[in-house]
Design an enzyme around this catalytic site. Structure first.
Site, mmCIF file in Angstrom:
data_model
loop_
_atom_site.group_PDB
_atom_site.id
_atom_site.type_symbol
_atom_site.label_atom_id
_atom_site.label_comp_id
_atom_site.label_asym_id
_atom_site.label_seq_id
_atom_site.Cartn_x
_atom_site.Cartn_y
_atom_site.Cartn_z
ATOM 1 N N SER A 14 -18.236 -33.264 3.056
ATOM 2 C CA SER A 14 -18.644 -33.834 4.341
ATOM 3 C C SER A 14 -17.806 -35.058 4.661
ATOM 4 C CB SER A 14 -20.118 -34.238 4.244
ATOM 5 O OG SER A 14 -20.475 -35.065 5.320
ATOM 6 N N THR A 58 -18.917 -37.599 5.518
ATOM 7 C CA THR A 58 -19.702 -38.752 5.070
ATOM 8 C C THR A 58 -19.079 -39.424 3.842
ATOM 9 O OG1 THR A 58 -21.977 -39.472 4.700
ATOM 10 C CG2 THR A 58 -21.315 -37.500 3.551
ATOM 11 N N TYR A 89 -27.618 -38.447 -0.109
ATOM 12 C CA TYR A 89 -26.955 -37.192 0.282
ATOM 13 C C TYR A 89 -25.433 -37.343 0.195
ATOM 14 C CZ TYR A 89 -24.710 -33.831 3.332
ATOM 15 O OH TYR A 89 -23.845 -32.882 3.821
ATOM 16 N N LYS A 103 -22.318 -35.604 -2.401
ATOM 17 C CA LYS A 103 -21.052 -34.957 -1.998
ATOM 18 C C LYS A 103 -19.876 -35.633 -2.704
ATOM 19 C CE LYS A 103 -22.762 -31.841 0.636
ATOM 20 N NZ LYS A 103 -22.755 -30.443 0.172
ATOM 21 N N ARG A 117 -29.469 -46.087 15.704
ATOM 22 C CA ARG A 117 -30.090 -45.526 14.503
ATOM 23 C C ARG A 117 -29.446 -46.197 13.284
ATOM 24 N NH1 ARG A 117 -29.668 -39.071 13.728
ATOM 25 N NH2 ARG A 117 -27.471 -39.626 13.448
HETATM 26 P P1 NAD Z 1 -28.305 -25.128 5.649
HETATM 27 O O1 NAD Z 1 -29.482 -25.885 5.122
HETATM 28 O O2 NAD Z 1 -28.467 -24.355 6.903
HETATM 29 O O3 NAD Z 1 -27.738 -24.140 4.522
HETATM 30 C C1 NAD Z 1 -27.839 -24.420 3.142
HETATM 31 C C2 NAD Z 1 -28.435 -23.178 2.484
HETATM 32 O O4 NAD Z 1 -28.507 -23.404 1.067
HETATM 33 C C3 NAD Z 1 -29.846 -22.859 2.947
HETATM 34 O O5 NAD Z 1 -29.917 -21.490 3.290
HETATM 35 C C4 NAD Z 1 -30.731 -23.171 1.748
HETATM 36 O O6 NAD Z 1 -31.853 -22.308 1.693
HETATM 37 C C5 NAD Z 1 -29.768 -22.954 0.600
HETATM 38 N N1 NAD Z 1 -30.034 -23.730 -0.612
HETATM 39 C C6 NAD Z 1 -30.267 -25.063 -0.720
HETATM 40 N N2 NAD Z 1 -30.421 -25.387 -2.008
HETATM 41 C C7 NAD Z 1 -30.270 -24.253 -2.731
HETATM 42 C C8 NAD Z 1 -30.328 -23.949 -4.113
HETATM 43 N N3 NAD Z 1 -30.567 -24.904 -5.032
HETATM 44 N N4 NAD Z 1 -30.141 -22.672 -4.513
HETATM 45 C C9 NAD Z 1 -29.892 -21.709 -3.594
HETATM 46 N N5 NAD Z 1 -29.850 -21.925 -2.279
HETATM 47 C C10 NAD Z 1 -30.031 -23.194 -1.846
HETATM 48 O O7 NAD Z 1 -27.106 -26.191 5.790
HETATM 49 P P2 NAD Z 1 -25.675 -26.014 6.444
HETATM 50 O O8 NAD Z 1 -25.628 -26.874 7.649
HETATM 51 O O9 NAD Z 1 -25.320 -24.587 6.540
HETATM 52 O O10 NAD Z 1 -24.797 -26.737 5.333
HETATM 53 C C11 NAD Z 1 -24.123 -26.012 4.320
HETATM 54 C C12 NAD Z 1 -23.423 -26.991 3.414
HETATM 55 O O11 NAD Z 1 -22.534 -27.781 4.196
HETATM 56 C C13 NAD Z 1 -24.348 -27.954 2.707
HETATM 57 O O12 NAD Z 1 -23.870 -28.184 1.395
HETATM 58 C C14 NAD Z 1 -24.236 -29.204 3.538
HETATM 59 O O13 NAD Z 1 -24.501 -30.363 2.794
HETATM 60 C C15 NAD Z 1 -22.777 -29.155 3.972
HETATM 61 N N6 NAD Z 1 -22.513 -29.906 5.205
HETATM 62 C C16 NAD Z 1 -23.240 -29.657 6.335
HETATM 63 C C17 NAD Z 1 -22.997 -30.412 7.494
HETATM 64 C C18 NAD Z 1 -23.786 -30.170 8.760
HETATM 65 O O14 NAD Z 1 -23.776 -31.045 9.626
HETATM 66 N N7 NAD Z 1 -24.455 -29.034 8.931
HETATM 67 C C19 NAD Z 1 -22.010 -31.407 7.504
HETATM 68 C C20 NAD Z 1 -21.281 -31.625 6.335
HETATM 69 C C21 NAD Z 1 -21.552 -30.868 5.193
HETATM 70 N N1 UFG Z 2 -27.859 -38.915 18.178
HETATM 71 C C1 UFG Z 2 -28.657 -39.347 19.224
HETATM 72 N N2 UFG Z 2 -29.912 -38.842 19.327
HETATM 73 C C2 UFG Z 2 -30.433 -37.934 18.448
HETATM 74 C C3 UFG Z 2 -29.595 -37.492 17.382
HETATM 75 C C4 UFG Z 2 -28.317 -38.025 17.270
HETATM 76 O O1 UFG Z 2 -28.232 -40.174 20.033
HETATM 77 O O2 UFG Z 2 -31.587 -37.529 18.589
HETATM 78 C C5 UFG Z 2 -26.480 -39.431 18.078
HETATM 79 C C6 UFG Z 2 -26.199 -40.195 16.796
HETATM 80 O O3 UFG Z 2 -26.577 -41.554 16.931
HETATM 81 C C7 UFG Z 2 -24.697 -39.987 16.639
HETATM 82 C C8 UFG Z 2 -24.473 -38.577 17.207
HETATM 83 O O4 UFG Z 2 -25.597 -38.315 18.041
HETATM 84 O O5 UFG Z 2 -23.990 -40.902 17.425
HETATM 85 C C9 UFG Z 2 -24.372 -37.495 16.150
HETATM 86 O O6 UFG Z 2 -25.512 -37.581 15.293
HETATM 87 P P1 UFG Z 2 -25.898 -36.399 14.285
HETATM 88 O O7 UFG Z 2 -27.181 -36.800 13.625
HETATM 89 O O8 UFG Z 2 -25.868 -35.101 14.982
HETATM 90 O O9 UFG Z 2 -24.686 -36.387 13.248
HETATM 91 P P2 UFG Z 2 -24.101 -37.529 12.305
HETATM 92 O O10 UFG Z 2 -22.711 -37.793 12.761
HETATM 93 O O11 UFG Z 2 -25.009 -38.681 12.210
HETATM 94 O O12 UFG Z 2 -24.109 -36.818 10.864
HETATM 95 C C10 UFG Z 2 -23.542 -35.531 10.643
HETATM 96 C C11 UFG Z 2 -24.341 -34.785 9.579
HETATM 97 C C12 UFG Z 2 -24.216 -35.458 8.255
HETATM 98 C C13 UFG Z 2 -22.785 -35.647 7.892
HETATM 99 C C14 UFG Z 2 -22.040 -36.357 8.984
HETATM 100 C C15 UFG Z 2 -20.581 -36.371 8.633
HETATM 101 O O13 UFG Z 2 -25.705 -34.727 9.950
HETATM 102 O O14 UFG Z 2 -24.812 -34.634 7.266
HETATM 103 O O15 UFG Z 2 -22.217 -35.686 10.231
HETATM 104 O O16 UFG Z 2 -19.798 -36.767 9.655
HETATM 105 F F1 UFG Z 2 -22.705 -36.377 6.756
#
Ligand code: NAD
Ligand code: UFG
Length: 340
Positions: A124, A126, A148, A152, A289
């Site tokens: 990520s 992050t 979290y 990562k 936030r």
């Molecule tokens: P998601 O929650 O939709 O998908 C994750 C899946 O993993 C789910 O289906 C959940 O049931 C499964 N899971 C969780 N723990 C498990 C375990 N111990 N064993 C087996 N299955 C398990 O999330 P996503 O948005 O698809 O994210 C996928 C990956 O990408 C995650 O590792 C997340 O941290 C990373 N990621 C997501 C974002 C985002 O904004 N969505 C951003 C950066 C990184």
């Molecule tokens: N925001 C709002 N209102 C809301 C939700 C979000 O104004 O109800 C704003 C936030 O302040 C931010 C933007 O929308 O400026 C995006 O926020 P998100 O929560 O959608 O995403 P973030 O950028 O905070 O975080 C996401 C993932 C994290 C990841 C990160 C990496 O949720 O898991 O991107 O860039 F780590």
């Protein structure tokens, strides 16, 4: 190739399964359904015409996961399984360290034991902490601000050390920016339980009338319109980035930003949503936030140069596809009360 996709029924994993199948790979899915639904497996069949092997197993369970490696000749792994809610990770740090770090260790250990040398990891943006954008892969890992993010960064370090000790092991650490949107079929997309934390699912639920009003967290940032700027990437582009990363794996560790390189503000995204879909999104300005940075976007040039991949879909496609999925989705999402 036969690829084990952990978390393959989740948001990003499910879209990646589709693109892997389209590119001729055979997919084996392991997911414990902690944040996904079995119904998604049927949706994957509907989209791809293929029934993917599925195991409801927790990847922190070494024995149960080993049985999957024993049953299939796995040639590569994409490790998506993990918990991902930043706020929840502050409240339940042990759950996050246990699930995310132990999951990575277990999968990496099984790869070594079964001679699987190809590993793609969901990291990520992050991990950069609050360093100034654009963010480059060569920057040092930043100071993560929540458990979290720390899981990562720790997983990245663990996989890096594993490759140093095992020179044939090929790992790609993919640092995602802000994945949004859905498959164009409207059959799979982002479907978080309860009240969403992230912007796009919040916007779609306000648009659908399931939530009364979007709260825009701060309009006094040092950005063009004062609201937070992020690098939104269409989930299908992100999935295609995984296919490219997998097909270009080299021994050792490679790190790639998967973003567009372009920042979009909260208000720009909201206005684009309304313009594209013709649906109003009532909003109000709320305080910042805690933990948010003003601006976060990628330098996406390394993936373009080394993988031949770049994101093609723009904000219009992202808001259109997110809304198509939300409009088509029925289920429990409307049953929670209008509270924030
Ligand atoms: P998601 O929650 O939709 O998908 C994750 C899946 O993993 C789910 O289906 C959940 O049931 C499964 N899971 C969780 N723990 C498990 C375990 N111990 N064993 C087996 N299955 C398990 O999330 P996503 O948005 O698809 O994210 C996928 C990956 O990408 C995650 O590792 C997340 O941290 C990373 N990621 C997501 C974002 C985002 O904004 N969505 C951003 C950066 C990184
Ligand atoms: N925001 C709002 N209102 C809301 C939700 C979000 O104004 O109800 C704003 C936030 O302040 C931010 C933007 O929308 O400026 C995006 O926020 P998100 O929560 O959608 O995403 P973030 O950028 O905070 O975080 C996401 C993932 C994290 C990841 C990160 C990496 O949720 O898991 O991107 O860039 F780590």
């Amino acid at each position: 190739m036969k690829i084990l996709v952990t978390g393959g029924l989740g948001y990003i994993g499910s879209h990646t399964c589709v693109e892997l199948a389209k590119n001729g790979h055979t997919v084996v899915i392991v997911d414990n359904l902690s944040n996904s639904k079995l119904e998604t497996l049927d949706r994957l069949t509907e989209i791809t015409g293929a029934r993917m092997a599925f195991y409801r197993v927790d990847v922190t369970d070494y024995r149960a996961t080993a049985e999957i490696f024993a049953a299939h000749t796995i040639e590569g792994v994409m490790h998506f399984a993990g918990l991902k809610a930043v706020g929840e990770s502050v409240e339940q740090p042990l759950a996050y360290y246990y699930n995310n770090v132990l999951g990575t260790i277990t999968i990496a250990k099984l790869c070594l034991e079964y001679g699987v040398n190809k590993f793609v990891f969901s990291s990520s943006a992050t991990v950069y902490g609050d360093q100034a954008s654009p963010l480059y892969e060569d920057m040092a890992l930043g100071q993560t601000t929540n458990p979290y993010g720390e899981t990562k960064a720790m997983s990245e370090r663990i996989l890096t050390d594993v490759t140093k000790a095992n020179p044939r092991f090929a790992v790609s650490l993919l640092r995602y920016f802000n994945p949004v949107g859905a498959h164009e079929s409207g059959l799979i997309g982002e479907d978080p339980n309860g009240i969403p934390n992230n912007l796009m699912p919040y916007v779609t639920r306000v648009a659908k009338g399931l939530l009364p009003c979007l709260r825009v967290f701060g309009n006094d940032y040092d950005t063009p319109d004062g609201t937070g700027v992020r690098d939104y990437i269409h989930v299908v582009d992100l999935a295609l980035g995984h296919v490219a990363a997998f097909e270009n794996l080299q021994p050792g560790v490679s790190i790639f930003n998967l973003g567009t390189g372009k920042g979009t503000s909260v208000l720009e995204l909201v206005h684009a949503f309304t313009a594209e879909n013709g649906v109003a999104v009532p909003y109000e300005i709320a305080p910042r936030r805690v933990g948010d940075v003003a601006t976060c976007f990628a330098d996406a040039s390394r993936a373009a140069r080394d993988l031949g991949w770049r994101a093609k879909r723009g904000i219009r496609e992202m808001v259109r596809d997110a809304w198509r999925f939300e409009s088509a989705t029925k289920g429990t999402k409307g049953t929670f009360p209008f509270v924030r």
